[in-house]
Enzyme design. Structure first.
Site, PDB file in Angstrom:
ATOM      1  N   MET A   1       0.848  -1.196   0.000  1.00  0.00           N
ATOM      2  CA  MET A   1       0.000   0.000   0.000  1.00  0.00           C
ATOM      3  C   MET A   1       0.875   1.235   0.000  1.00  0.00           C
ATOM      4  SD  MET A   1      -2.706  -1.135   2.931  1.00  0.00           S
ATOM      5  CE  MET A   1      -1.400  -1.912   3.878  1.00  0.00           C
TER       6      MET A   1
ATOM      7  N   SER B   1       5.289  -1.224  -1.319  1.00  0.00           N
ATOM      8  CA  SER B   1       4.798  -0.621  -2.568  1.00  0.00           C
ATOM      9  C   SER B   1       5.955   0.000  -3.336  1.00  0.00           C
ATOM     10  CB  SER B   1       3.778   0.470  -2.221  1.00  0.00           C
ATOM     11  OG  SER B   1       3.563   1.319  -3.325  1.00  0.00           O
TER      12      SER B   1
ATOM     13  N   TYR C   1       5.217  -2.377 -10.617  1.00  0.00           N
ATOM     14  CA  TYR C   1       4.559  -2.219 -11.909  1.00  0.00           C
ATOM     15  C   TYR C   1       5.702  -2.207 -12.912  1.00  0.00           C
ATOM     16  CZ  TYR C   1       0.678  -0.312  -9.177  1.00  0.00           C
ATOM     17  OH  TYR C   1      -0.340  -0.134  -8.275  1.00  0.00           O
TER      18      TYR C   1
ATOM     19  N   THR D   1       2.597  -6.746 -10.120  1.00  0.00           N
ATOM     20  CA  THR D   1       1.174  -6.419 -10.191  1.00  0.00           C
ATOM     21  C   THR D   1       0.728  -6.577 -11.635  1.00  0.00           C
ATOM     22  OG1 THR D   1       1.310  -4.892  -8.333  1.00  0.00           O
ATOM     23  CG2 THR D   1      -0.561  -4.622  -9.803  1.00  0.00           C
TER      24      THR D   1
ATOM     25  N   LYS E   1       0.752 -11.103  -8.916  1.00  0.00           N
ATOM     26  CA  LYS E   1      -0.384 -10.660  -8.103  1.00  0.00           C
ATOM     27  C   LYS E   1      -1.497 -10.130  -9.005  1.00  0.00           C
ATOM     28  CE  LYS E   1      -1.466  -7.220  -4.493  1.00  0.00           C
ATOM     29  NZ  LYS E   1      -2.022  -6.096  -5.248  1.00  0.00           N
TER      30      LYS E   1
ATOM     31  N   HIS F   1      -7.107  -6.572  -6.368  1.00  0.00           N
ATOM     32  CA  HIS F   1      -6.537  -5.244  -6.099  1.00  0.00           C
ATOM     33  C   HIS F   1      -7.457  -4.452  -5.157  1.00  0.00           C
ATOM     34  CE1 HIS F   1      -3.374  -2.497  -8.112  1.00  0.00           C
ATOM     35  NE2 HIS F   1      -3.854  -1.798  -7.104  1.00  0.00           N
TER      36      HIS F   1
ATOM     37  N   ARG G   1     -10.205  -2.352  -6.649  1.00  0.00           N
ATOM     38  CA  ARG G   1      -9.853  -1.016  -7.149  1.00  0.00           C
ATOM     39  C   ARG G   1      -9.594  -0.985  -8.647  1.00  0.00           C
ATOM     40  NH1 ARG G   1      -8.025   1.995  -2.636  1.00  0.00           N
ATOM     41  NH2 ARG G   1      -6.379   3.152  -3.707  1.00  0.00           N
TER      42      ARG G   1
ATOM     43  N   GLY H   1      -7.917  -9.564  -0.047  1.00  0.00           N
ATOM     44  CA  GLY H   1      -9.231  -9.050  -0.423  1.00  0.00           C
ATOM     45  C   GLY H   1     -10.283  -9.330   0.627  1.00  0.00           C
ATOM     46  N   GLY H   2     -10.476  -8.390   1.524  1.00  0.00           N
ATOM     47  CA  GLY H   2     -11.590  -8.486   2.464  1.00  0.00           C
ATOM     48  C   GLY H   2     -11.377  -9.428   3.623  1.00  0.00           C
ATOM     49  N   ILE H   3     -10.146  -9.842   3.862  1.00  0.00           N
ATOM     50  CA  ILE H   3      -9.869 -10.769   4.974  1.00  0.00           C
ATOM     51  C   ILE H   3      -9.828  -9.948   6.261  1.00  0.00           C
ATOM     52  CG2 ILE H   3      -8.128 -12.322   5.963  1.00  0.00           C
ATOM     53  CD1 ILE H   3      -7.538 -13.101   2.975  1.00  0.00           C
ATOM     54  N   ARG H   4     -10.830 -10.090   7.060  1.00  0.00           N
ATOM     55  CA  ARG H   4     -11.006  -9.193   8.201  1.00  0.00           C
ATOM     56  C   ARG H   4     -10.882  -9.891   9.551  1.00  0.00           C
ATOM     57  NH1 ARG H   4      -9.609  -6.645   4.902  1.00  0.00           N
ATOM     58  NH2 ARG H   4     -10.586  -4.960   3.744  1.00  0.00           N
TER      59      ARG H   4
ATOM     60  N   ARG I   1      -6.050  -2.821   3.879  1.00  0.00           N
ATOM     61  CA  ARG I   1      -6.671  -1.661   4.553  1.00  0.00           C
ATOM     62  C   ARG I   1      -6.662  -1.730   6.076  1.00  0.00           C
ATOM     63  NH1 ARG I   1     -10.036  -2.586  -0.053  1.00  0.00           N
ATOM     64  NH2 ARG I   1     -10.074  -0.825  -1.504  1.00  0.00           N
TER      65      ARG I   1
HETATM   66  C1  GLV Z   1      -2.729   1.514  -6.608  1.00  0.00           C
HETATM   67  O1  GLV Z   1      -2.271   0.444  -6.814  1.00  0.00           O
HETATM   68  C2  GLV Z   1      -4.027   1.723  -6.087  1.00  0.00           C
HETATM   69  O2  GLV Z   1      -4.765   0.742  -5.962  1.00  0.00           O
HETATM   70  O3  GLV Z   1      -4.381   2.866  -5.790  1.00  0.00           O
END
Ligand code: GLV
Length: 355
Positions: A78, A106, A128, A154, A221, A245, A248, A277-280, A300
């Site tokens: 991130m 990142s 990237y 990515t 990924k 992602h 996103r 992804g959403g693992i909380r 997140r």
């Molecule tokens: C970048 O990888 C983003 O998801 O903002």
């Protein structure tokens, strides 16, 4: 109800962060359909636990690409971590080291490879690949020289997916401080990552090219399909990372919880499988292991924990995940993460994978 700090961190982060930063981390592509479906998809899985197993000692230790970690849970890549905490990625890495988990850095981090490496954390570089491949080489070589343990390609971002910024407020790239990002860019770039020329012609050959350029294992990924997973491994990937992602990129893509099992079947034991992804919760982590993942990655909630309480917050969040995973493993009759493979039960078919 048991008190969980993880249930509070998002609200705490909302208080602590500039609103444009909070929104940027929170947002998903377009109508945020995939964003909203990620966690419910884990919630929808049902387990068929084992009994009569010795669960006095639960050992969550996991080896990923030859390196030992304390738990099969890692920190997803991130950007903007220095917007959440002055030390940013360095603070995150100190917490990763303390918890014994991998941290994926990142390529748009605000801390240098040397600073992150000095924490002693095991870190992997997310990249990237640029349309002009040679433009990516300095960052790859610098990361390998600084001790990155893997390269995470990515693969789902030929362009950034459209996201709608906060109504009425400034966009993230209007408020971002140049010191928050780009610390490892070989050449100065604009603040907005959308300005950078990402490759739109990534192919299986890029996997071998990344491995040759860095001497490191390559993780791909953004894989959701078994045929793609198979192709990645045939091209030399050490691992495939099931991800959309964080919802996103392309909206209305399938939830990652629904992809893990087929991806694992496609690659067999010839590569590792990760998922985010959403693992909380630690229970969600157990479900991912049951479906065939070797490790899960969390994004997140750990960004929120960093914003809420710095390194102590990240440590607390990781501890909560680990504690919940230990309990879930024990209740499922699994002494080790790998014992959880296959303990999923579609409705009406409990124990279908039992010998
Ligand atoms: C970048 O990888 C983003 O998801 O903002």
């Amino acid at each position: 109800m048991t008190h969980r700090w993880l249930d509070e961190v998002e609200a705490l982060a909302r208080e602590a962060l500039p609103s444009a930063v909070f929104r940027y981390v929170a947002e998903g592509a377009r109508d945020e359909i995939s964003l909203g479906e990620a966690t419910p998809a884990w919630d929808a899985v049902r387990l068929a636990p084992r009994v009569l197993r010795d669960v006095r000692t639960i050992d969550t230790g996991t080896t990923l690409m030859g390196t030992d970690y304390a738990v099969p849970i890692g920190i997803a890549p991130m950007t903007l971590q220095r917007a959440a905490d002055p030390g940013g990625e360095v603070t995150m890495a100190v917490a990763a080291e303390r918890a014994g988990v991998p941290m994926v850095l990142s390529s748009n981090a605000g801390s240098t490879f040397a600073e992150v490496a000095a924490t002693g954390a095991h870190w992997w570089l997310q990249v990237y690949v640029a349309a002009e491949r040679r433009e990516t080489v300095p960052m790859l070589e610098a990361a390998a020289a600084a001790g990155a343990k893997a390269v995470v390609l990515t693969a789902d971002t030929p362009v950034l997916g459209t996201r709608y910024p906060m109504a009425g407020g400034p966009g993230i790239w209007e408020v971002a401080d140049a010191g928050w990002i780009g610390a490892n860019a070989a050449t100065p770039t604009g603040l907005d990552p959308a300005d950078r020329g990402k490759a739109m012609d990534l192919g299986p050959a890029d996997i071998g090219w990344l491995a040759d350029t860095t001497g490191l294992p390559v993780v791909v990924k953004g894989v959701l399909r078994p045929d793609d997973a198979h192709q990645c491994v045939a091209a030399g990937a050490a691992a495939v990372w099931v991800s959309n992602h964080g919802g996103r990129q392309l909206d209305q893509v399938v939830a990652t919880a629904q992809c893990v099992e087929a991806v694992r079947s496609a690659v067999g034991e010839s590569a590792e499988v990760y998922v985010d992804g959403g693992i909380r919760s630690g229970l969600h982590a157990l479900i991912a292991l049951a479906l065939g993942a070797d490790a899960v990655f969390v994004g997140r909630p750990l960004f929120h924990a960093l914003a809420a309480d710095g390194g102590a917050g990240v440590h607390r969040a990781l501890e909560e995940y680990s504690r919940e995973l230990v309990e879930a493993l024990r209740l499922a009759g699994c002494a080790r993460p790998q014992d959880a493979r296959g303990i999923v039960a579609p409705a009406g078919e409990p124990g279908r994978d039992q010998p």
